[in-house]
Design a protein around this motif. Structure first.
Motif, PDB file in Angstrom:
ATOM      1  N   GLY A  50      42.297  41.524  48.394  1.00 57.30           N
ATOM      2  CA  GLY A  50      41.091  41.976  47.709  1.00 57.30           C
ATOM      3  C   GLY A  50      41.243  42.172  46.215  1.00 57.30           C
ATOM      4  N   ASP A  51      42.325  41.650  45.641  1.00 53.60           N
ATOM      5  CA  ASP A  51      42.557  41.815  44.206  1.00 53.60           C
ATOM      6  C   ASP A  51      42.556  40.436  43.533  1.00 53.60           C
ATOM      7  N   GLY A  52      41.381  39.856  43.452  1.00 53.70           N
ATOM      8  CA  GLY A  52      41.256  38.517  42.891  1.00 53.70           C
ATOM      9  C   GLY A  52      41.637  38.430  41.427  1.00 53.70           C
ATOM     10  N   LYS A  53      41.346  39.477  40.662  1.00 51.25           N
ATOM     11  CA  LYS A  53      41.658  39.462  39.230  1.00 51.25           C
ATOM     12  C   LYS A  53      43.158  39.355  38.984  1.00 51.25           C
ATOM     13  N   THR A  54      43.922  40.164  39.709  1.00 48.00           N
ATOM     14  CA  THR A  54      45.379  40.103  39.563  1.00 48.00           C
ATOM     15  C   THR A  54      45.908  38.766  40.044  1.00 48.00           C
ATOM     16  N   ALA A  55      45.322  38.254  41.123  1.00 45.33           N
ATOM     17  CA  ALA A  55      45.734  36.956  41.653  1.00 45.33           C
ATOM     18  C   ALA A  55      45.608  35.883  40.584  1.00 45.33           C
ATOM     19  N   GLU A  56      44.443  35.825  39.947  1.00 42.21           N
ATOM     20  CA  GLU A  56      44.212  34.807  38.915  1.00 42.21           C
ATOM     21  C   GLU A  56      45.092  35.034  37.694  1.00 42.21           C
ATOM     22  N   ALA A  57      45.227  36.293  37.278  1.00 40.65           N
ATOM     23  CA  ALA A  57      45.994  36.598  36.068  1.00 40.65           C
ATOM     24  C   ALA A  57      47.456  36.191  36.223  1.00 40.65           C
ATOM     25  N   LYS A  58      48.034  36.502  37.376  1.00 40.04           N
ATOM     26  CA  LYS A  58      49.449  36.195  37.587  1.00 40.04           C
ATOM     27  C   LYS A  58      49.691  34.691  37.683  1.00 40.04           C
ATOM     28  N   LEU A  59      48.809  34.001  38.383  1.00 37.42           N
ATOM     29  CA  LEU A  59      48.973  32.556  38.501  1.00 37.42           C
ATOM     30  C   LEU A  59      48.743  31.876  37.152  1.00 37.42           C
ATOM     31  N   ALA A  60      47.738  32.345  36.402  1.00 39.78           N
ATOM     32  CA  ALA A  60      47.465  31.774  35.085  1.00 39.78           C
ATOM     33  C   ALA A  60      48.645  31.975  34.139  1.00 39.78           C
ATOM     34  N   GLN A  61      49.290  33.115  34.240  1.00 41.00           N
ATOM     35  CA  GLN A  61      50.451  33.389  33.394  1.00 41.00           C
ATOM     36  C   GLN A  61      51.606  32.460  33.746  1.00 41.00           C
ATOM     37  N   TYR A  62      51.804  32.248  35.047  1.00 34.52           N
ATOM     38  CA  TYR A  62      52.873  31.335  35.462  1.00 34.52           C
ATOM     39  C   TYR A  62      52.595  29.924  34.938  1.00 34.52           C
ATOM     40  N   VAL A  63      51.359  29.480  35.081  1.00 36.54           N
ATOM     41  CA  VAL A  63      50.992  28.137  34.614  1.00 36.54           C
ATOM     42  C   VAL A  63      51.183  28.026  33.102  1.00 36.54           C
ATOM     43  N   LYS A  64      50.824  29.064  32.387  1.00 34.51           N
ATOM     44  CA  LYS A  64      50.999  29.074  30.933  1.00 34.51           C
ATOM     45  C   LYS A  64      52.474  28.959  30.557  1.00 34.51           C
ATOM     46  N   ASN A  65      53.327  29.659  31.300  1.00 40.71           N
ATOM     47  CA  ASN A  65      54.761  29.660  31.015  1.00 40.71           C
ATOM     48  C   ASN A  65      55.467  28.393  31.520  1.00 40.71           C
TER      49      ASN A  65
END
Length: 227
Positions: free
Chosen positions: A56-71
């Motif tokens: 139920g924490d979609g924001k954290t899900a997206e933020a963490k994956l986006a950070q990995y993709v950025k890195n």
């Protein structure tokens, strides 16, 4: 495995997988976070996204994956997964950004081209047909590719070619309700109300749910009334 190799991701990732199967999503998040901390990878980034989303924490899900993709910009699988997640949640602009970045790495990726065409269509951008044409060149016998290009062309007023492509797509995938709806709408737009009604009636009588079902019902009603 965790006891023997406490600094290795494998044991914690396996625990997370088991917890996901048991629908214990918050505990799965903890296990995957430990695994990810011991060794970051695209596979674990995707698993973390799934666990956070299910918890139920979609924001954290997206933020963490986006950070990995950025890195890790060269890791295509998590980038495409993130793009698809944005698409599903109707966040079209960030989805476009991710697909555009993926296209720089693989210019002939037909899935990326087709999804970009669809996304640009939602944004009412003329680039939609450009990407749809590129996808069609790569895979000219694919029903979904024909459908995307045909539907975009119909939307841009190029009904004759669009209708031809949609007819071909329907013949290749006769049980695909979205493609058949697009064909019916194109027939209606071309002035062939009789065939459009036949297609819509056949489609709705099949009893298969599809996203444009209400639009199909409204179009059939409109055609039946002669308005």
């Amino acid at each position: 495995i965790q006891k023997q190799s406490p600094k290795v991701p494998l044991g914690y990732a396996m625990e997370g997988d088991a917890l996901m199967q048991q629908k214990q999503f918050k505990d799965a998040v903890k296990a995957y976070e430990t695994a990810f901390g011991n060794g970051k990878s695209g596979t674990l980034a995707i698993k973390l996204h799934a666990a956070y989303s299910q918890a139920g924490d979609g924001k954290t899900a997206e933020a963490k994956l986006a950070q990995y993709v950025k890195n890790n910009p060269q890791d295509m699988v998590p980038r495409l997964y993130l793009a698809n997640a944005y698409l599903k949640s109707e966040q079209y602009k960030p989805a476009i950004q991710q697909y555009e970045a993926a296209l720089k790495q693989d210019a002939a990726n037909v899935l990326v081209l087709n999804n970009l065409a669809w996304l640009y269509q939602q944004e009412n951008s003329p680039r939609a047909v450009e990407y749809a044409e590129q996808a069609y060149k790569v895979q000219p016998n694919s029903a979904p590719i024909m459908d995307t290009l045909g539907w975009i062309l119909v939307g841009q007023g190029k009904t004759a070619r669009g209708l031809e492509l949609l007819q071909q797509a329907t013949s290749k995938a006769p049980d695909a309700p979205e493609i058949r709806y697009h064909l019916a709408a194109a027939l209606a737009k071309s002035g062939d109300g009789a065939k459009a009604r036949q297609e819509l009636q056949r489609l709705l009588d099949a009893g298969i749910a599809f996203p444009q079902e209400k639009e199909a019902q409204a179009l059939l009603k409109q055609l039946q009334s002669g308005k």
